[in-house]
Design an enzyme around this catalytic site. Structure first.
Site, PDB file in Angstrom:
ATOM      1  N   HIS A  79      21.100   8.228  50.322  1.00 16.56           N
ATOM      2  CA  HIS A  79      22.278   9.097  50.218  1.00 16.56           C
ATOM      3  C   HIS A  79      21.912  10.291  49.336  1.00 16.56           C
ATOM      4  CE1 HIS A  79      26.602   9.549  48.393  1.00 16.56           C
ATOM      5  NE2 HIS A  79      26.277  10.564  49.171  1.00 16.56           N
ATOM      6  N   ASP A  84      20.868   6.183  45.910  1.00 17.04           N
ATOM      7  CA  ASP A  84      21.598   7.406  45.581  1.00 17.04           C
ATOM      8  C   ASP A  84      20.663   8.407  44.925  1.00 17.04           C
ATOM      9  OD1 ASP A  84      24.337   6.906  46.385  1.00 17.04           O
ATOM     10  OD2 ASP A  84      24.376   5.364  44.836  1.00 17.04           O
ATOM     11  N   MET A 127      22.874  13.228  47.404  1.00 17.34           N
ATOM     12  CA  MET A 127      23.927  13.974  46.707  1.00 17.34           C
ATOM     13  C   MET A 127      23.279  15.188  46.051  1.00 17.34           C
ATOM     14  SD  MET A 127      26.330  11.004  45.041  1.00 17.34           S
ATOM     15  CE  MET A 127      25.068   9.751  44.765  1.00 17.34           C
ATOM     16  N   SER A 155      23.987  -0.902  45.991  1.00 13.33           N
ATOM     17  CA  SER A 155      23.554   0.397  45.474  1.00 13.33           C
ATOM     18  C   SER A 155      22.607   0.209  44.297  1.00 13.33           C
ATOM     19  CB  SER A 155      24.767   1.214  45.030  1.00 13.33           C
ATOM     20  OG  SER A 155      24.342   2.401  44.391  1.00 13.33           O
TER      21      SER A 155
END
Length: 235
Positions: A75, A43, A77, A17
């Site tokens: 990802h 992220d 979010m 990550s």
């Protein structure tokens, strides 16, 4: 065509990550992995769905330009991810993963992600019932199971989410599907084998890799210990 992750080599896949990498030396942090990561996990946080704010399409584009062959696992979010998926697809994302609760029209959104040439994924928070995915699981290439609450790095692994992985494995087998199961949050050598043994295919690791003195050795250590989950058979 979006790049894909493959389990053909019979080993767990690792997606470090970048949220845990040095933001001022991002490329140097990635280069220290020696090309041994299976994907780069990006992220994206909007300050609404989660409290923090992080990266956007600009970073994805820079990663694609510098690491042309890398699998970029993005990802989202974010609230209303449908407002930003075209920008991330154009920037070069391979996987685009959205949260169940973040959109009113999940079925439509997953279809649109595929139409844009990306591989659609869906994310389950620790408090989200796995059953919410049953109507759309046939539409995805990836299910991301959060093993911490989203929005912050360095949190402690929540073992109760492993039951969701078992359920997903059952659905995959019964329906003859091929989506990958990914887990993110508090993962490292201490729990990697257990997570893989449960049925997880991809481990996202941030602090345990980029927080180590030697990220490449940390990545290799995680792969070695996680491999034990396959060697001893999955439950």
């Amino acid at each position: 065509m979006a790049r894909s992750l493959s389990l053909e080599r019979g080993r767990p896949l690792l997606a470090p990550s970048l949220l845990a990498a040095d933001p001022l030396c991002m490329a140097a942090s990635i280069d220290r992995l020696g090309g041994e990561a299976d994907a780069l996990h990006v992220d994206v946080m909007d300050g609404r769905y989660v409290p923090n704010i992080s990266y956007g399409p600009g970073l994805v584009r820079a990663l694609r330009d510098r690491y042309a062959e890398a699998v970029l696992d993005v990802h989202l979010m974010v609230d209303e991810p449908e407002r930003g998926i075209e920008a991330f697809a154009a920037a070069g994302a391979d996987y685009l993963t959205v949260h169940v609760e973040a959109t009113r029209h999940l079925h439509r959104l997953l279809g649109h992600i595929r139409e844009l040439g990306c591989r659609p994924g869906v994310t389950l928070n620790p408090g989200t019932p796995v059953e919410w995915l049953r109507p759309v699981v046939h539409l995805v290439d990836l299910v991301l199971v959060m093993s911490v609450n989203p929005g912050f790095g360095g949190q402690t692994f929540l073992p109760e989410v492993l039951s969701k992985v078992r359920t997903l494995c059952q659905w995959r087998a019964v329906d003859g599907l091929s989506f990958l199961i990914e887990m993110d949050g508090g993962l490292g050598p201490a729990n990697g084998a257990d997570v893989v043994r449960t049925g997880c295919d991809i481990l996202v690791a941030g602090s345990s890799v980029f927080g180590a003195a030697d990220p490449l050795l940390a990545l290799r250590d995680l792969r070695r210990t996680a491999q034990g989950g396959i060697s001893h058979g999955r439950s």
